[in-house]
Design a protein around this motif. Structure first.
Motif, PDB file in Angstrom:
ATOM      1  N   ASN A   5       0.825  -1.206   0.000  1.00  0.00           N
ATOM      2  CA  ASN A   5       0.000   0.000   0.000  1.00  0.00           C
ATOM      3  C   ASN A   5       0.859   1.256   0.000  1.00  0.00           C
ATOM      4  O   ASN A   5       0.626   2.194  -0.776  1.00  0.00           O
ATOM      5  CB  ASN A   5      -0.917   0.025   1.222  1.00  0.00           C
TER       6      ASN A   5
ATOM      7  N   ASP B 186      -5.303   1.300   3.621  1.00  0.00           N
ATOM      8  CA  ASP B 186      -5.988   0.384   2.689  1.00  0.00           C
ATOM      9  C   ASP B 186      -6.940   1.148   1.779  1.00  0.00           C
ATOM     10  O   ASP B 186      -6.976   0.939   0.565  1.00  0.00           O
ATOM     11  CB  ASP B 186      -6.818  -0.643   3.480  1.00  0.00           C
ATOM     12  N   LYS B 187      -7.718   2.036   2.409  1.00  0.00           N
ATOM     13  CA  LYS B 187      -8.716   2.778   1.644  1.00  0.00           C
ATOM     14  C   LYS B 187      -8.022   3.707   0.644  1.00  0.00           C
ATOM     15  O   LYS B 187      -8.422   3.792  -0.521  1.00  0.00           O
ATOM     16  CB  LYS B 187      -9.593   3.591   2.603  1.00  0.00           C
ATOM     17  N   SER B 190      -6.506   1.653  -2.171  1.00  0.00           N
ATOM     18  CA  SER B 190      -7.564   1.168  -3.065  1.00  0.00           C
ATOM     19  C   SER B 190      -8.078   2.312  -3.938  1.00  0.00           C
ATOM     20  O   SER B 190      -8.382   2.127  -5.131  1.00  0.00           O
ATOM     21  CB  SER B 190      -8.682   0.571  -2.209  1.00  0.00           C
ATOM     22  N   ALA B 193      -5.542   2.884  -6.642  1.00  0.00           N
ATOM     23  CA  ALA B 193      -5.646   1.824  -7.660  1.00  0.00           C
ATOM     24  C   ALA B 193      -6.824   2.086  -8.586  1.00  0.00           C
ATOM     25  O   ALA B 193      -6.714   1.984  -9.819  1.00  0.00           O
ATOM     26  CB  ALA B 193      -5.799   0.469  -6.975  1.00  0.00           C
ATOM     27  N   GLY B 251     -12.415   6.605  -6.704  1.00  0.00           N
ATOM     28  CA  GLY B 251     -11.031   6.499  -6.226  1.00  0.00           C
ATOM     29  C   GLY B 251     -10.597   7.742  -5.471  1.00  0.00           C
ATOM     30  O   GLY B 251     -10.027   7.659  -4.386  1.00  0.00           O
ATOM     31  N   ARG B 254     -12.237   7.856  -2.119  1.00  0.00           N
ATOM     32  CA  ARG B 254     -11.571   6.993  -1.121  1.00  0.00           C
ATOM     33  C   ARG B 254     -10.307   7.655  -0.598  1.00  0.00           C
ATOM     34  O   ARG B 254      -9.986   7.538   0.584  1.00  0.00           O
ATOM     35  CB  ARG B 254     -11.228   5.643  -1.751  1.00  0.00           C
ATOM     36  N   ALA B 431      -9.846  -3.163  -8.010  1.00  0.00           N
ATOM     37  CA  ALA B 431      -9.230  -2.223  -7.062  1.00  0.00           C
ATOM     38  C   ALA B 431      -9.659  -2.476  -5.623  1.00  0.00           C
ATOM     39  O   ALA B 431      -9.199  -1.779  -4.716  1.00  0.00           O
ATOM     40  CB  ALA B 431      -9.581  -0.798  -7.460  1.00  0.00           C
ATOM     41  N   GLU B 432     -10.505  -3.461  -5.419  1.00  0.00           N
ATOM     42  CA  GLU B 432     -10.980  -3.724  -4.064  1.00  0.00           C
ATOM     43  C   GLU B 432      -9.820  -4.026  -3.115  1.00  0.00           C
ATOM     44  O   GLU B 432      -9.779  -3.551  -2.000  1.00  0.00           O
ATOM     45  CB  GLU B 432     -11.967  -4.901  -4.065  1.00  0.00           C
ATOM     46  N   GLU B 433      -8.902  -4.820  -3.615  1.00  0.00           N
ATOM     47  CA  GLU B 433      -7.748  -5.164  -2.771  1.00  0.00           C
ATOM     48  C   GLU B 433      -6.472  -4.956  -3.568  1.00  0.00           C
ATOM     49  O   GLU B 433      -6.369  -5.382  -4.725  1.00  0.00           O
ATOM     50  CB  GLU B 433      -7.846  -6.626  -2.328  1.00  0.00           C
ATOM     51  N   VAL B 434      -5.522  -4.284  -2.957  1.00  0.00           N
ATOM     52  CA  VAL B 434      -4.245  -4.035  -3.628  1.00  0.00           C
ATOM     53  C   VAL B 434      -3.260  -5.143  -3.254  1.00  0.00           C
ATOM     54  O   VAL B 434      -3.056  -5.420  -2.085  1.00  0.00           O
ATOM     55  CB  VAL B 434      -3.685  -2.654  -3.216  1.00  0.00           C
TER      56      VAL B 434
END
Lengths: 383, 466
Positions: A5, B186-187, B190, B193, B251, B254, B431-434
């Motif tokens: 991340n 995380d947010k 994401s 992404a 995006g 977020r 893009a939900e999870e990187v």
């Protein structure tokens, strides 16, 4: 989890902030005020903001540095020829605007015809005749070199130009139909020699000479000009030309992928002295036109273009005004600023390339003729 | 300012993110200021109109909330909110359309036309009027509490990520987030992404096939094959353009701690028109369902009324897209198909075919509707339908069209678009999870899209006009 991340966010942040910061540093090193500060120099208005945004993009060192490489990459990977060029068959290139004019609907012919008729009438008021010469675009003569399904000849693809010529003919405007001349030449003589250059918007020396012969023949047929007694010879001259459509791709690396085309020209020289043809502002024939008149004439090898060859066919020097892309209005505006060029004229030959019917610079404006010099006004009223 | 521009990517966005995260408090106020700069970039005067819509709906929402059990006062305030909001939208978006049609009608009776006021359509007006109006309606319905701060409400109306082209975010969706929202790594990642994927879709797909659609729709008399190729290019262009903008908006949201609703869900994988509308511009279709279809009676008043309600909703949905009869007909086309499928128990006429055939049949129907959507006039749409069916006459210069559209680059990009559009998993899902592999792909993809943007002359954004 946290590492990837952070890596993604960090890379994203570096990329989006790096460009603006680098630009400011480059400008500071050049001793310039950072361009983004221009934003605060004027009160915010739509016009100022658009201008600021465009200037920012144009001045970007990243754009300047990366554009040629990216254009080349797109050309190599996708065959992308940019905003102005279309790749045809057998290595031929076409100018997009010229093709666009043929493909899309066009209903502005009546207004164009009005301007041409108005110009003819203004000239007639001075006792000068007008001969109109629409020059076919390359795709009108060689549609089959753009796409296999298009047929050459028969006027199928150049319907707009044919319609305009029909309207002009109905209103008594004298013209030379080069479309028919070129179609006939292709039908009778096959594909040799090419009448247009492979990677250029313009005609080849062969096409240009065909046009000059047709215009000279028409002028004599109309009785507007008697063949003069100036004698000219032809002197072979070869040049190499990459083509203006290749230049339009604005990438030296793409340009280097295209070989130069050898073009065999014939310079017009005075008989005996061998001097290159030169215009005579006092000639009774004035030629107006665009880059179709400039090629081979003012460009290398010089004095081998349409004007010189028309002069040779007519046996007399000519006067001319040439403006690239400006045959619709700009040449007549230039004429309006040069009253001396109309002195003693009997005929004006007006050439414009077909696509300029729609895309001519400054459109089709009605332009008044220049005031004649006082002495000539008196002479004209006496006659 | 558009997301795919030099000024936004390299100047506005880094400054806003920096300012936002450096500020310990008053972040909504900062976002409000940034959003007004973003919106005022088109024309600073447009901000006043947005302020007007904000003020009206904030005031009406407050009156509604304070009136509590005073039903007439609540209804009066709601009516004021709806009438003023729709009146503003109507004036700016539909006045010229109505006046021109009236002139046409008068002409039929031999009356001379009256002069038509030339009105500039403020960018994104359809989106922020709907959003601000949703506040009054939600407070009236008591599905949302009244907002405490005018600045929070103004921030909601003007929030720059989704201001211009949605998704249409209703007040009750973000009411809590305006007061409290989380900011996590995380947010944010994401969001990055999803923004990159949207950006790449717009620059590398939509802008690449857009010129094909333009060339074909602007041609005088295209061949049937060219017409099909062109409308397919338009289908890809509008999807990869509009959904890209939504992806970028979500995006960005977020990155700023907001969670906006999904707006597209692989619409070209729909196997019926009913299914298509569950997947295309979801925020608009659910908005129209909840604020128009349901109040009209929905499906509660019998089948006949249901079909009429569906038709009304789709007609108005079409008109929402633009002041042109082509959009009305586009809405009507979908309305009729939806009503027909409703009559068949929410099943298409080809429901018994295997799924790939159902998807293909739905896509063809959608292509026909895009002809109406893309054509400048109904006459133009009629000619284009004729071309698709091989009924156009002499092709004239359009014979050359093949040379302009079947280029190596266009064929490659069309194939790539087809490959990506007919996938169940779209950018939103990716893009939900990187993950590391995604990261390794996303960064070069972003660089490629950025460099491509720098050389692209063709960079329109289709949904601005709406």
């Amino acid at each position: 989890m946290r590492g990837k991340n952070l890596f993604l966010i960090g890379a994203f942040a570096v990329i989006i902030s790096g460009v603006g910061l680098t630009q400011a540093l480059v400008e500071a090193r050049r001793g310039e005020r950072p361009q983004f500060t221009d934003l605060f120099l004027h009160a915010p208005s739509e016009e100022h903001l658009r201008g600021f945004e465009e200037d920012l993009e144009d001045a970007s060192c990243f754009t300047e540095y990366l554009r040629p490489a990216m254009q080349y990459a797109q050309f190599a990977a996708l065959g992308n020829t940019g905003d102005y060029a279309l790749m045809g068959r057998d290595g031929w290139l076409f100018y997009k605007n010229g093709v666009q004019f043929l493909i899309e609907p066009w209903d502005g012919n009546a207004a164009v015809a009005d301007v041409i008729v108005s110009f003819r009438e203004r000239l007639a008021g001075r006792g000068i005749e007008l001969l109109v010469v629409p020059a076919p675009g390359k795709a009108s003569v060689y549609p089959d070199r753009l796409t296999a399904r298009a047929r050459a000849g028969g006027g199928v693809v150049y319907a707009h130009s044919r319609q305009l010529m029909g309207q002009l003919k109905a209103r008594g405007v004298a013209m030379v139909d080069l479309f028919e001349v070129f179609d006939r030449a292709r039908a009778e003589e096959g594909d040799e020699p090419d009448l247009y250059l492979q990677r250029d918007t313009h005609w080849s020396p062969a096409g240009m000479r065909l046009a000059a012969e047709a215009v000279a023949a028409r002028l004599i047929e109309l009785g507007w000009v008697a063949r003069g007694d100036a004698a000219y010879d032809l002197r072979p001259a070869s040049i190499e030309r990459r083509g203006d459509i290749v230049h339009m791709m604005r990438s030296p690396r793409i340009e280097a992928r295209f070989e130069r085309q050898r073009v065999d020209c014939a310079q017009v020289v005075t008989k005996g002295e061998g001097l290159l043809y030169a215009d005579d502002p006092q000639s009774e024939v004035l030629v107006l036109g665009d880059s179709f008149l400039r090629i081979y004439q003012a460009d290398e090898p010089e004095s081998a273009g349409f004007i010189a060859h028309l002069a040779r066919e007519l046996g007399m020097s000519l006067a001319s005004i040439v403006n690239d892309g400006g045959a619709s209005t700009l040449v007549r505006q230039e004429l309006a600023r040069k009253p001396e060029l109309l002195s003693g004229k009997k005929v004006v030959v007006w050439e414009f390339v077909e696509r300029d019917i729609r895309f001519g610079a400054e459109g089709w404006q009605d332009v008044a003729l220049p005031e004649l010099p006082a002495a000539e006004t008196g002479a004209q009223s006496a006659s | 300012m558009v997301f795919t521009s030099h000024i936004f990517i390299f100047y506005f966005l880094p400054l806003v993110l920096l300012g936002y995260y450096l500020l310990p408090a008053k972040r909504n106020l900062f976002l409000l200021a940034a959003s007004y700069v973003f919106y005022g970039w088109w024309n600073p005067w447009f901000v006043l109109l947005m302020l007007f819509a904000t003020f009206v709906n904030y005031t009406c929402g407050g009156i509604i909330a304070k009136a509590e059990d005073d039903a007439p006062r609540r209804r009066w305030a709601l009516a004021a909110s709806v009438v003023i909001s729709l009146g503003t939208l109507g004036f700016f978006k539909y006045f010229m359309f109505a006046a021109n049609n009236l002139n046409g009608l008068l002409g039929l009776f031999g009356a001379g036309p009256f002069p038509v006021l030339q009105i500039t359509l403020p960018v994104g007006i359809s989106f922020y009027i709907f959003q601000s109006m949703s506040y009054s309606i939600d407070v009236y319905r008591r599905t949302s509490p009244p907002v405490r701060s005018f600045f929070d409400f103004a921030c909601f109306v003007s929030l720059f990520p989704q201001l211009i082209a949605g998704p249409i975010v209703r007040y009750n969706t973000v009411a809590d987030q305006l007061v409290y929202r989380t900011h996590t790594l995380d947010k944010f990642a994401s969001g990055v992404a999803l923004f990159i994927l949207g950006f790449a879709k717009k620059i590398l797909l939509a802008n690449m096939v857009g010129p094909v659609a333009d060339a074909v729709f602007e041609a005088e008399s295209p061949y049937a094959l060219d017409a099909w190729f062109g409308v397919t290019a338009y289908a890809f262009q509008i999807y990869f353009d509009f959904s890209a903008y939504s992806d970028m908006a979500i995006g960005l949201g977020r990155m700023l701690g907001f969670e906006f609703p999904r707006n597209f869900n692989a619409p070209y994988m729909a196997d019926s028109i009913t299914d298509f509308w569950r997947r295309w511009h979801i925020s608009l279709s659910t908005f129209l369902r909840d604020y128009l279809y349901v109040p009209l009676g929905g499906n509660r008043k019998g089948p006949r009324r249901t079909y009429i309600n569906l038709a009304i909703v789709m007609l108005l949905g079409g008109l929402w897209h633009g002041a042109n009869w082509t959009f009305v007909c586009w809405g009507a086309f979908h309305g009729v198909l939806l009503a027909f499928e409703r009559w068949r128990g929410k099943q298409s006429v080809y429901a018994r075919l295997p799924r790939p055939f159902r998807i293909a049949a739905t896509f063809v129907l959608v292509l026909f509707s895009w002809v109406l959507f893309r054509s400048p006039t109904l006459g133009g749409a009629g000619r284009f339908f004729g071309a698709m069916l091989g009924l156009s006459g002499a092709h004239g210069g359009s014979a050359l069209l093949g040379g302009a559209i079947y280029t190596q680059g266009h064929l490659i990009m069309m194939a790539l678009c087809a490959l990506l559009a007919f996938q169940a998993r779209q950018a939103f899902d990716l893009a939900e999870e990187v993950t590391w592999p995604k990261t390794v792909v996303l960064i070069p993809l972003f660089c490629l899209a950025l460099v491509t943007m720098l050389v692209q002359a063709f960079n329109p954004f289709l949904y601005f006009q709406f």
